[in-house]
Structure formats: structure tokens, C-alpha cells
Design a protein around this motif. Structure first.
Motif, PDB file in Angstrom:
ATOM      1  N   SER A  95       9.955  31.625  -6.773  1.00  0.00           N
ATOM      2  CA  SER A  95       9.118  31.523  -8.270  1.00  0.00           C
ATOM      3  C   SER A  95       8.921  30.217  -8.670  1.00  0.00           C
ATOM      4  O   SER A  95       9.625  28.926  -8.111  1.00  0.00           O
ATOM      5  CB  SER A  95      10.111  32.162  -9.248  1.00  0.00           C
ATOM      6  N   PRO A  96       7.957  29.892  -9.551  1.00  0.00           N
ATOM      7  CA  PRO A  96       7.656  28.624  -9.947  1.00  0.00           C
ATOM      8  C   PRO A  96       8.863  27.712 -10.570  1.00  0.00           C
ATOM      9  O   PRO A  96       9.759  28.050 -10.960  1.00  0.00           O
ATOM     10  CB  PRO A  96       6.501  28.672 -10.898  1.00  0.00           C
ATOM     11  N   GLY A  97       8.708  26.550 -10.000  1.00  0.00           N
ATOM     12  CA  GLY A  97      10.020  25.351 -10.611  1.00  0.00           C
ATOM     13  C   GLY A  97      11.281  25.685  -9.873  1.00  0.00           C
ATOM     14  O   GLY A  97      12.378  25.000 -10.229  1.00  0.00           O
ATOM     15  N   ILE A  98      11.450  26.467  -8.778  1.00  0.00           N
ATOM     16  CA  ILE A  98      12.657  26.624  -8.065  1.00  0.00           C
ATOM     17  C   ILE A  98      12.939  25.581  -6.982  1.00  0.00           C
ATOM     18  O   ILE A  98      14.301  25.174  -6.820  1.00  0.00           O
ATOM     19  CB  ILE A  98      12.539  28.179  -7.261  1.00  0.00           C
ATOM     20  N   GLY A  99      11.914  24.950  -6.541  1.00  0.00           N
ATOM     21  CA  GLY A  99      12.225  23.630  -5.902  1.00  0.00           C
ATOM     22  C   GLY A  99      11.475  23.882  -4.463  1.00  0.00           C
ATOM     23  O   GLY A  99      12.027  23.136  -3.425  1.00  0.00           O
ATOM     24  N   LYS A 100      10.656  24.566  -4.387  1.00  0.00           N
ATOM     25  CA  LYS A 100       9.755  24.724  -2.994  1.00  0.00           C
ATOM     26  C   LYS A 100       9.318  23.338  -2.388  1.00  0.00           C
ATOM     27  O   LYS A 100       9.143  23.020  -1.342  1.00  0.00           O
ATOM     28  CB  LYS A 100       8.677  25.918  -3.067  1.00  0.00           C
ATOM     29  N   SER A 101       8.429  22.665  -3.498  1.00  0.00           N
ATOM     30  CA  SER A 101       7.862  21.289  -3.014  1.00  0.00           C
ATOM     31  C   SER A 101       9.050  20.455  -2.896  1.00  0.00           C
ATOM     32  O   SER A 101       8.847  19.722  -1.720  1.00  0.00           O
ATOM     33  CB  SER A 101       6.893  20.891  -4.217  1.00  0.00           C
ATOM     34  N   THR A 102      10.027  20.623  -3.530  1.00  0.00           N
ATOM     35  CA  THR A 102      11.177  19.475  -3.253  1.00  0.00           C
ATOM     36  C   THR A 102      11.678  19.703  -1.803  1.00  0.00           C
ATOM     37  O   THR A 102      11.986  18.876  -1.122  1.00  0.00           O
ATOM     38  CB  THR A 102      12.265  19.818  -4.217  1.00  0.00           C
ATOM     39  N   ARG A 133       7.486  12.719  -7.330  1.00  0.00           N
ATOM     40  CA  ARG A 133       8.663  13.376  -6.813  1.00  0.00           C
ATOM     41  C   ARG A 133       9.326  12.689  -5.393  1.00  0.00           C
ATOM     42  O   ARG A 133      10.447  12.664  -5.691  1.00  0.00           O
ATOM     43  CB  ARG A 133       8.002  14.698  -6.353  1.00  0.00           C
ATOM     44  N   ARG A 136      11.995  10.427  -6.188  1.00  0.00           N
ATOM     45  CA  ARG A 136      13.181  10.496  -6.747  1.00  0.00           C
ATOM     46  C   ARG A 136      13.851  11.152  -5.226  1.00  0.00           C
ATOM     47  O   ARG A 136      15.393  10.963  -5.187  1.00  0.00           O
ATOM     48  CB  ARG A 136      13.245  12.143  -7.480  1.00  0.00           C
ATOM     49  N   LEU A 137      13.301  11.443  -4.156  1.00  0.00           N
ATOM     50  CA  LEU A 137      13.774  11.802  -3.026  1.00  0.00           C
ATOM     51  C   LEU A 137      14.401  10.760  -2.146  1.00  0.00           C
ATOM     52  O   LEU A 137      14.907  10.900  -1.187  1.00  0.00           O
ATOM     53  CB  LEU A 137      12.874  12.841  -2.236  1.00  0.00           C
ATOM     54  N   MET A 265      20.528  21.832  -6.949  1.00  0.00           N
ATOM     55  CA  MET A 265      19.400  20.802  -7.334  1.00  0.00           C
ATOM     56  C   MET A 265      20.013  19.646  -8.133  1.00  0.00           C
ATOM     57  O   MET A 265      20.629  20.070  -9.326  1.00  0.00           O
ATOM     58  CB  MET A 265      18.300  21.550  -8.157  1.00  0.00           C
ATOM     59  N   ARG A 266      19.886  18.504  -7.572  1.00  0.00           N
ATOM     60  CA  ARG A 266      20.245  17.199  -8.319  1.00  0.00           C
ATOM     61  C   ARG A 266      19.113  16.559  -8.784  1.00  0.00           C
ATOM     62  O   ARG A 266      18.216  16.863  -8.417  1.00  0.00           O
ATOM     63  CB  ARG A 266      21.228  16.595  -7.382  1.00  0.00           C
ATOM     64  N   GLN A 267      19.336  15.443  -9.465  1.00  0.00           N
ATOM     65  CA  GLN A 267      18.539  14.518 -10.057  1.00  0.00           C
ATOM     66  C   GLN A 267      17.816  13.953  -8.868  1.00  0.00           C
ATOM     67  O   GLN A 267      16.645  13.613  -8.993  1.00  0.00           O
ATOM     68  CB  GLN A 267      19.097  13.324 -10.603  1.00  0.00           C
ATOM     69  N   ASP A 268      18.288  13.624  -7.769  1.00  0.00           N
ATOM     70  CA  ASP A 268      17.399  13.157  -6.647  1.00  0.00           C
ATOM     71  C   ASP A 268      17.390  14.129  -5.346  1.00  0.00           C
ATOM     72  O   ASP A 268      17.511  13.680  -4.226  1.00  0.00           O
ATOM     73  CB  ASP A 268      18.361  11.916  -5.966  1.00  0.00           C
ATOM     74  N   GLY A 269      16.966  15.414  -5.887  1.00  0.00           N
ATOM     75  CA  GLY A 269      16.533  16.221  -4.797  1.00  0.00           C
ATOM     76  C   GLY A 269      17.741  17.274  -4.553  1.00  0.00           C
ATOM     77  O   GLY A 269      18.726  17.491  -5.296  1.00  0.00           O
TER      78      GLY A 269
HETATM   79  P1  TYD Z   1       9.732  21.655  -7.577  1.00  0.00           P
HETATM   80  O1  TYD Z   1      10.065  21.433  -5.994  1.00  0.00           O
HETATM   81  O2  TYD Z   1       8.210  21.190  -7.957  1.00  0.00           O
HETATM   82  O3  TYD Z   1       9.618  23.407  -7.830  1.00  0.00           O
HETATM   83  P2  TYD Z   1       8.316  24.641  -7.067  1.00  0.00           P
HETATM   84  O4  TYD Z   1       7.557  23.653  -6.254  1.00  0.00           O
HETATM   85  O5  TYD Z   1       9.022  25.598  -6.456  1.00  0.00           O
HETATM   86  O6  TYD Z   1       7.683  24.792  -8.284  1.00  0.00           O
HETATM   87  O7  TYD Z   1      10.802  21.418  -8.638  1.00  0.00           O
HETATM   88  C1  TYD Z   1      11.187  22.206  -9.482  1.00  0.00           C
HETATM   89  C2  TYD Z   1      12.221  21.448 -10.469  1.00  0.00           C
HETATM   90  O8  TYD Z   1      13.207  20.751  -9.854  1.00  0.00           O
HETATM   91  C3  TYD Z   1      11.595  20.762 -11.574  1.00  0.00           C
HETATM   92  O9  TYD Z   1      11.639  21.266 -12.788  1.00  0.00           O
HETATM   93  C4  TYD Z   1      12.107  19.343 -11.410  1.00  0.00           C
HETATM   94  C5  TYD Z   1      13.624  19.519 -10.763  1.00  0.00           C
HETATM   95  N1  TYD Z   1      13.753  18.588  -9.808  1.00  0.00           N
HETATM   96  C6  TYD Z   1      15.113  17.871  -9.858  1.00  0.00           C
HETATM   97  O10 TYD Z   1      16.110  18.512 -10.809  1.00  0.00           O
HETATM   98  N2  TYD Z   1      15.625  16.915  -9.212  1.00  0.00           N
HETATM   99  C7  TYD Z   1      14.695  16.651  -8.055  1.00  0.00           C
HETATM  100  O11 TYD Z   1      15.052  15.572  -7.292  1.00  0.00           O
HETATM  101  C8  TYD Z   1      13.483  16.988  -8.085  1.00  0.00           C
HETATM  102  C9  TYD Z   1      12.376  16.409  -7.220  1.00  0.00           C
HETATM  103  C10 TYD Z   1      12.867  17.971  -8.911  1.00  0.00           C
END
Ligand code: TYD
Ligand code: MG
Length: 476
Positions: A95-102, A133, A136-137, A265-269
Motif C-alpha cells: 500500500s502507499p507509504g509502506i516503504g516500497k520506494s525506500t 529520500r 536520508r538513506l 522503518m527508521r529515520q534513515d531508512g
Molecule cells: P516510501 O518509500 O516513499 O513509501 P512507498 O513508496 O511505499 O509509497 O516511504 C514511506 C514512508 O516512510 C514515508 O511516509 C516516509 C517514511 N520514511 C521514513 O520514516 N524513513 C526513511 O528513511 C524514509 C526514506 C522514509
């Protein structure tokens, strides 16, 4: 020319039309026409039968050991079956925001640092957003070549020119094939984008990670139509507000589908959670309604806390809310509790939660759900305080499948589950075959305390008289 470039084909009966219809003129089904590129003209037009390719015995087929590309994320590699297979096509849904892009950016950063050629195609974010993004990583992520593009033709051209080892397409729903009239994300577009990317990638030996969004209903809608096309389907799940995320394989041509990886999920990925059991046990409350389940995540044992709340309800039928377990399974457990051990919940709301956003989809969770509900209904904690630390009770651990007649059935890997529980100091473990029935398990869990629940009028006395009941109220 443009008129005939695409056809609208019914996904139910295969009927083809030049333009879209809400109802298929062929079979009458509604909403089944999907736009497709028009079929290529017949190639086997020559007269007379031609000799086809000769079949080969499997013994003579060359099967090289698959070299894997490590993503640097051990949990992801394990779920993939040991890393990304070169030239393979992986669909990552969530789902959106779960961290797929991260997750995908972190994998590319590692691959790039390891000397692989990578490419990150984003149809969702601008290069500046992707850079934010990446910052942060960490340093490595800034070396990933990115292409912010939504036009499929342009992406394919870049893929052909760059021939990367691994490409991420984020997301498959945002790319757009200009030959098709459908909107980006429509079934026809998603299918066309995936198959076109696959053709080009296979020719160049590029491994593709396709990112796909999941709809509210939880299906990989749109992307779901790709499941047969791709080699591997990964599901990235968890709750956005919580820190834990799991990635699991729903389909894997190159590995097992029972593996799951846990991330935080942390501040830095995303950080791999290697000691997930320790975390969940450490956080377990040991209060009434709490029990620890010794679960299996693929080949790895995992201890998770299962919590239940049973509260008197005004609603008919009362609420049944669960996260992390199957609703049908909860209904079964409640029925067995009511029918065989006299723990009725017919007039109570029941909430069951697997803590940390973890999903346990295995029958071995039944006993944990049953004990958590019984403990909550009774308001008695199952954890036992150690004499030296009376304020921090050691939670009760358990596993086992519940049969319809109230028996407990064995589940896979009992030794590994027991070892894991022992490793984390959970001395009390209830499981079949040592405990063969649910009533036996309750008796041991409650150490013979009488079992009174919020629904005394509906008790059915257990056959073996294992549980002592609160006296029934006389019927008015
Ligand atoms: P994201 O990878 O953009 O999700 P998706 O691609 O699945 O939609 O990231 C989702 C959330 O994670 C975003 O709200 C911010 C948070 N986040 C962190 O808490 N720490 C991080 O280091 C990063 C990159 C994102
Ligand atoms: Mg994203």
C-alpha cells in the motif's frame, strides 16, 4: 492506422471490439473489456505442415546454478531465495507509504556500490524528491542513476541504451503506453507496460523490480493481472503508523514462498530486524489477554505477542475485529471456545491483534488466539511472575492448531518453535502433543482457576468436566 492499433478484448470470453463497451457484445458480461495492442498478423500462413522445434529430454537441458545479485538487505535476499536472479522480473506490491520506494532505493544503492549498473525509473516523484529520500538513506544512494519519466517508449529506449543489471520501475501504474488510449494504471496499460518492459529487459539481461500499488481491498489490483507474467511476487505489508514491516513472497520461481523478512522503518531508512523474537517478547505485556505465539515465518521461528480484548456488547451481532490473523479462523476459535470449554463470547465484542503489524497465516496460531481470548474474557493474566522480578511477568508461550472437536493438532517444526521460546526465556510452553486438548491447555494455563466469562447464560458444559463453571443463573 491508429484506429486498428489496439483492440478491446473481453477478459471473460475473448470477444474483441474496436472500441470500448461497458457490456461485452459477445457474452453480455459487464466491465470486462480491456484494451490491448491488436494481435500481430498470423505468421504460420505457409501451406502444408511444417516441422516444429524438436523436444529435448530434461537430462540434456543445461541448468546453470543461478548467480544471484545481493541487495545488501539480508531479509530481502532471503525472501527472494538468495538475492535477485539476473534477468528476472519481480513485482513488489504494497500500500502507499509502506516503504516500497525506500526498499527498492536501498537495494539499488547497494548494488550500485557493488559495481552493478542500476537504474531507478520513477513515474511518481521528481528527481528532486527522489534525491531527498536518497539523502536520508546515506551516501551510496546518491549514486543511483534516476530517470523521472512516465512515457513507456522513453523508458524502453533508455533501458535499451543503458542495459543496466537491475532496474526499478516505480511504479508500474504510472507508466503510460501511448498506443493505448486507457488511462495509466488501467488493466490494459499495466499489462502492456509490464510485458514491454519484460521484452526489453530479457533481451538485455536486465533484472526488473516492478513496484505496484495495492488498493484498499488489499488486492494487487491492476498489478494482480501481472502475477502470471512475473517470476516473483513480493508483498510488502505492515501498518503505516507502526514501525514494523514484513516482506513475503506470494510467488517465487526461484525460491520458497514461505519466507518472510522483517524490517523496521527508521529515520534513515529500513533496518532489518534480525532479533524480531526478542523485540516482540520484550514488548509483550503479560497482562490479561496477552500470550506469546511461537510462530514459523517460513523456515524461521518467530515469537509474536497475540492480544485479545473481550468486552460486553450492546450490538447484535457483536463485533469481531482482528488484525494479523484470519477472520474465519477467529470465528472458528470462538465457536470451539464456546462449544467445548464453556467460554462463551456471544454477547461480547472480541478484538484480537497480533502486535507489531505482523500477520500470522498459519493454523498454529489457533491456540494462541484461544488462550488470549479466554484470558481476556476471564480477566486473568497468563504470564507468571518470577520470584526475583514480580513486576515483569514472563509471558506464556504456545502454538497448536485447534480442531473442531476441541482437540489440539500438531503443526510443523514443533522443536524449532520450542527452542525459540526457550531461547528467549519463556519457560512455560503449551503445545500439542503434550497438551492434547483445548480444555487441557486452559486448565494448565489457568492453573485450575474457575473459568467465568462475560456470557454465563450461554455456557455449554465441557464433556470432560475440565473447567469449573460459575453457577448458571436460573432462567427467569
Ligand atoms: P516510501 O518509500 O516513499 O513509501 P512507498 O513508496 O511505499 O509509497 O516511504 C514511506 C514512508 O516512510 C514515508 O511516509 C516516509 C517514511 N520514511 C521514513 O520514516 N524513513 C526513511 O528513511 C524514509 C526514506 C522514509
Ligand atoms: Mg513510492
Amino acid at each position: 492506422m491508429a484506429r486498428n492499433a489496439t483492440a478491446h478484448v473481453c477478459s471473460a470470453c475473448g470477444h474483441a471490439e474496436g472500441r470500448w463497451h461497458g457490456r461485452c457484445p459477445g457474452c453480455g458480461a459487464w466491465n470486462t473489456l480491456v484494451e490491448e495492442r491488436a494481435a500481430a498478423p498470423e505468421r504460420h500462413g505457409r501451406s502444408g505442415p511444417s516441422r516444429g522445434p524438436r523436444p529435448v529430454p530434461l537430462r540434456d537441458v543445461r541448468a546453470e546454478a543461478l548467480a544471484r545479485l545481493s541487495t545488501g538487505l539480508g531479509e530481502l535476499d532471503r525472501v527472494l531465495g538468495g538475492g535477485i536472479v539476473p534477468g528476472s522480473l519481480v513485482l513488489l506490491g504494497g500500500s502507499p507509504g509502506i516503504g516500497k520506494s525506500t526498499l527498492t532505493a536501498m537495494a539499488l544503492a547497494h548494488l550500485q556500490a557493488a559495481g552493478r549498473r542500476t537504474l531507478y525509473v520513477s513515474g511518481e516523484e521528481s528527481p528532486a524528491q527522489i534525491r531527498l529520500r536518497a539523502e536520508r538513506l546515506g551516501e551510496g544512494a546518491l549514486d543511483i542513476p534516476v530517470l523521472a519519466e512516465t512515457d513507456l517508449g522513453a523508458v524502453l529506449a533508455t533501458l535499451e541504451a543503458e542495459r543496466p543489471d537491475v532496474v526499478v520501475i516505480d511504479s508500474v501504474q504510472t507508466l503510460h503506453a501511448s498506443e493505448l488510449t486507457g488511462a495509466p494504471g488501467s488493466v490494459g496499460q499495466v499489462r502492456e507496460v509490464a510485458s514491454a518492459v519484460m521484452r526489453v529487459a530479457k533481451a538485455a539481461g536486465t533484472a526488473v523490480l516492478l513496484v505496484g500499488h495495492v488498493t484498499k481491498e488489499g488486492a494487487l489490483a491492476g498489478p494482480r493481472v501481472l502475477e502470471h507474467l512475473v517470476d516473483c511476487v513480493l508483498q510488502f505489508e505492515g501498518e503505516r503508523e507502526r514501525t514494523y514491516r514484513t516482506v513475503r513472497a506470494l510467488k517465487n520461481r526461484f525460491g520458497s514462498t514461505s519466507e518472510a523478512g522483517v524490517f523496521e522503518m527508521r529515520q534513515d531508512g529500513l533496518v532489518e530486524v534480525l532479533d524480531a523474537s526478542a523485540r516482540f517478547v520484550g514488548e509483550a505485556t503479560g497482562k490479561p489477554g496477552s500470550v506469546v505465539l511461537a510462530a514459523m515465518e517460513g523456515t524461521r521461528p518467530l515469537l509474536v505477542e497475540v492480544q485479545a480484548l473481550v468486552s460486553p456488547s450492546e450490538l447484535v451481532p457483536p463485533r469481531r475485529v482482528c488484525t494479523g490473523i484470519d477472520r474465519g479462523r477467529l470465528a472458528l476459535v470462538l465457536a470451539v471456545l464456546g462449544r467445548h470449554v464453556g467460554v462463551g463470547t456471544g454477547t461480547a465484542d472480541v478484538f484480537v491483534n497480533v502486535v507489531g503489524g505482523v500477520r500470522v497465516e498459519e493454523p498454529g496460531a489457533d491456540l494462541a488466539v484461544a488462550l488470549a481470548v479466554a484470558s481476556a474474557a476471564k480477566g486473568v493474566a497468563l504470564g507468571q511472575s518470577a520470584p526475583d522480578a514480580p513486576t515483569a511477568p514472563v509471558p506464556l508461550a504456545c502454538f497448536g492448531e485447534l480442531g473442531l472437536t476441541g482437540e489440539l493438532r500438531s503443526v510443523a517444526h514443533p522443536e524449532r518453535r520450542a527452542e525459540e521460546a526457550a531461547k528467549f526465556g519463556l519457560g512455560r510452553l503449551l503445545a500439542p502433543p503434550e497438551v492434547p486438548t483445548l480444555s487441557g491447555a486452559l486448565r494448565r494455563a489457568f492453573a485450575d482457576e474457575p473459568l467465568a466469562t462475560s456470557d454465563p447464560g450461554r455456557h455449554h458444559p465441557p464433556r470432560d468436566g475440565a473447567i469449573t463453571h460459575a453457577p448458571r443463573r436460573p432462567v427467569a
